[in-house]
Each structure stands twice: as C-alpha cells, then as structure tokens.
Design a protein around this motif. Sequence first.
Motif, PDB file in Angstrom:
ATOM      1  N   UNK A  12      14.517  66.108  22.356  1.00 50.77           N
ATOM      2  CA  UNK A  12      13.468  65.699  23.307  1.00 50.77           C
ATOM      3  C   UNK A  12      12.389  64.819  22.674  1.00 50.77           C
ATOM      4  N   UNK A  13      12.182  64.932  21.359  1.00 58.37           N
ATOM      5  CA  UNK A  13      11.142  64.135  20.698  1.00 58.37           C
ATOM      6  C   UNK A  13      11.752  63.294  19.591  1.00 58.37           C
ATOM      7  N   UNK A  14      11.712  61.985  19.784  1.00 60.98           N
ATOM      8  CA  UNK A  14      12.360  61.073  18.835  1.00 60.98           C
ATOM      9  C   UNK A  14      11.317  60.131  18.253  1.00 60.98           C
ATOM     10  N   UNK A  15      11.410  59.882  16.938  1.00 65.25           N
ATOM     11  CA  UNK A  15      10.587  58.837  16.318  1.00 65.25           C
ATOM     12  C   UNK A  15      11.529  57.746  15.852  1.00 65.25           C
ATOM     13  N   UNK A  16      11.183  56.491  16.140  1.00 67.11           N
ATOM     14  CA  UNK A  16      11.990  55.350  15.688  1.00 67.11           C
ATOM     15  C   UNK A  16      11.131  54.529  14.737  1.00 67.11           C
ATOM     16  N   UNK A  17      11.610  54.357  13.508  1.00 68.38           N
ATOM     17  CA  UNK A  17      10.843  53.622  12.490  1.00 68.38           C
ATOM     18  C   UNK A  17      11.356  52.196  12.393  1.00 68.38           C
ATOM     19  N   UNK A  26      16.781  50.842  20.283  1.00 65.52           N
ATOM     20  CA  UNK A  26      17.065  52.273  20.104  1.00 65.52           C
ATOM     21  C   UNK A  26      16.008  53.112  20.837  1.00 65.52           C
ATOM     22  N   UNK A  27      14.741  52.704  20.692  1.00 65.69           N
ATOM     23  CA  UNK A  27      13.659  53.428  21.393  1.00 65.69           C
ATOM     24  C   UNK A  27      13.903  53.378  22.908  1.00 65.69           C
ATOM     25  N   UNK A  40       7.449  53.215  15.771  1.00 71.34           N
ATOM     26  CA  UNK A  40       6.506  52.971  14.672  1.00 71.34           C
ATOM     27  C   UNK A  40       6.862  51.702  13.913  1.00 71.34           C
ATOM     28  N   UNK A  41       5.844  50.951  13.510  1.00 75.25           N
ATOM     29  CA  UNK A  41       6.031  49.811  12.601  1.00 75.25           C
ATOM     30  C   UNK A  41       4.773  49.708  11.761  1.00 75.25           C
ATOM     31  N   UNK A  42       4.734  48.744  10.843  1.00 75.80           N
ATOM     32  CA  UNK A  42       3.650  48.740   9.864  1.00 75.80           C
ATOM     33  C   UNK A  42       2.353  48.102  10.366  1.00 75.80           C
ATOM     34  N   UNK A  43       2.428  47.336  11.476  1.00 76.70           N
ATOM     35  CA  UNK A  43       1.208  46.695  11.995  1.00 76.70           C
ATOM     36  C   UNK A  43       1.158  46.772  13.519  1.00 76.70           C
ATOM     37  N   UNK A  44      -0.050  46.713  14.054  1.00 72.79           N
ATOM     38  CA  UNK A  44      -0.230  46.777  15.511  1.00 72.79           C
ATOM     39  C   UNK A  44       0.543  45.678  16.230  1.00 72.79           C
ATOM     40  N   UNK A  45       0.468  44.427  15.680  1.00 75.67           N
ATOM     41  CA  UNK A  45       1.135  43.329  16.399  1.00 75.67           C
ATOM     42  C   UNK A  45       2.650  43.554  16.439  1.00 75.67           C
ATOM     43  N   UNK A  94      14.106  64.311  15.917  1.00 73.68           N
ATOM     44  CA  UNK A  94      15.060  63.325  15.398  1.00 73.68           C
ATOM     45  C   UNK A  94      14.265  62.091  14.980  1.00 73.68           C
ATOM     46  N   UNK A  95      14.475  61.625  13.748  1.00 74.10           N
ATOM     47  CA  UNK A  95      13.874  60.366  13.299  1.00 74.10           C
ATOM     48  C   UNK A  95      15.013  59.380  13.072  1.00 74.10           C
TER      49      UNK A  95
END
Length: 291
Positions: A12-17, A26-27, A40-45, A94-95
């Motif tokens: 139910x809770x997934x993080x996509x890096x 994938x998200x 998630x990514x390294x910068x806001x933009x 799940x990541x």
Amino acid sequence: MTDNQSAAVSFPDVAVLGAGTMGAGIAQVCAQAGAKVVLQDIRDDLVDKGLGRIRDFLQKGVDKGKVSAEQRDATLARVSVATDRAVACREADLVIEAVPEILELKNGLFRELAGVVTEDCVLASNTSSLSLAKVFDGVAAPERCIGMHFFNPVPLMKLLELVRTAQTSAATIERVTAFSRQLGKEPILVVDSPGFASSRLGVCLGLEAIRMVEAGVASAEDIDKAMVLGYGHPMGPLKLTDLVGLDVRLAIADYLRKELDHPGFEAPALMRRMVAEGKLGKKSGQGFYAW
Ligand code: NAD
C-alpha cells in the motif's frame, strides 16, 4: 479507484527513488493500482518534472478516452513528492530505485536505506543490466531484495522482469509477483545473471543483425522485415537498436562480452564506427535509418 482498492494492493505504501523516465512511469502505475506513492529525486525541479510527466501521460489518456477524469484525479491524489530520501522511505513497505545506471550510486543508496526503512520493507532495483548481487552487496536483510526491471514506457509495456539473487526469499518473490499483476503487468522470474533474459536475447539478435548488414547479407530494411513478417516481431532488431540508441546497446554488448565471455556478444566493427561517427539512432537523427 477507491480506498478499498488501495487496501487491496500487496504494497500500500511505495517509495520510488529517481523521478526520471522510468521513476515517473513506475510511480504512475503503482498509484493507478491503488498504492500511495512518494516520488523522490534530488531537487525540487526534478520531482516537479517527474510529476509533470505523470500528469501529461494521464491527460493524454483522458483525451483519448482511455482514462476517466476521476481515475486521473484519484491517481494524482495518491502521488506525493519529496527530495529527502529518509522522509520518502520511512513509511514505505516497498522501495523501488530508478536512479542512473551507476553501481556505486545504487549500492550506496540501498546500504543507507536499510537503516531507514522498516525491517520487512522490500527493496527493489530497476537496473537494466547491473548484477543485483553487487547492487545489494552489504545491504541488511538481503532476503527482501529483488530486481524489478520495468520497460519503457512503463504504463504501456506489459513485461516486468523480476530478478532474484541467491538470497531473495520465496516470500519476497511471491509478494512482488502478486503486486506485479496488480500493476497490470505480466511478470517473468529470472536468476541474477548478466543481461537477465530480456537484454541478453534482445542484444544478441541486434548484434547479429548488424553483422549481417556489415557482411552485405541484405539491407537493414529487409533484415528487419524478415523478423517482423516472418517471426511476428512488432519491430525489427535494427530499428529497435536505433530506438534504444547504438551507444546504449554498445555499452551493454561490451558488458555482456566481458561478463558472459561469449564471442556472440563481440560488438561488430560497423557498430563501433557508427557510434564514433555520432550515428546513434533516433536521438541523433541517423542510425540504420534516417529519422
Ligand atoms: P533518467 O536519467 O531519466 O532518471 C534518473 C533520475 O534519477 C534523474 O531524475 C536523476 O535526477 C535521479 N537521481 C540521480 N541521483 C539520485 C539520487 N541519489 N537519489 C534520487 N534520485 C536520483 O534515467 P532512467 O532512464 O529513468 O533510468 C533509471 C534506471 O532505470 C537506470 O538504472 C536504467 O538502466 C533503468 N532502466 C531504464 C530504461 C529506459 O528505457 N530508460 C528501461 C529499463 C530500465
């Protein structure tokens, strides 16, 4: 898509890096299936760009009548973004990692994550070629680690190649297999070995086709037609090489030649020459075809 559906998915809770081409796709498919997703990514933009890709893809679906406005909104409501990895992952069960294909980057990230996530959180890598044993080297509880190799564009491609290491547990495989189906994908299970099943066979066919052009067996168009009309492939191996990029396929060929020690993966001289001349396929405007 309702909250009931969300409760029904295996994760139910997934993080996509990584919110690039693959991470955004994938998200999107995880959220469409009913999971809550942090991208998630390294910068806001970069996270904004990833979210923008999902929005655009869903909007195209609405315009074509394939997705309803309600489905679009429900999917988007399930996706949030973050730049802090720990914040993105601490609630996840799940990541899925989709950062660039650099072994040290992926391995460092998973080693760090093991101290952030819950004990039974499954850790998955979308690597298209790296050894999963090396990607997960030194990561605590390796039985929950697995390869989930998606294909581009993720929302449209049915195949999901699951790659098990010697340590991956049967329970992890079972749970990830069930989730793959909930995403609308057809999973295959492959042992951690160079090129897995998809790249090893696909690149092998592409290299042989290039050798045939080099030897003057037939034109690129006719070699491709042989596979499309004679074998029912949706696209010939040379056109596919143009789409993937000759440079990308050359790097995979060199890697497989070394790892598998098989002369069939020796890159043809024609391929090296075309890459050196900047004939990389679609992205450069010229490959085996003019684009
Ligand atoms: P991409 O360059 O489009 O996206 C990678 C993203 O990762 C970028 O947005 C980048 O900013 C981000 N990133 C870099 N370092 C990060 C970090 N430390 N933490 C979080 N995010 C970080 O690349 P892609 O095409 O999406 O490929 C990602 C992975 O998927 C690679 O391993 C690739 O081999 C694999 N893959 C790609 C394809 C494809 O067709 N593109 C297909 C299958 C698998």
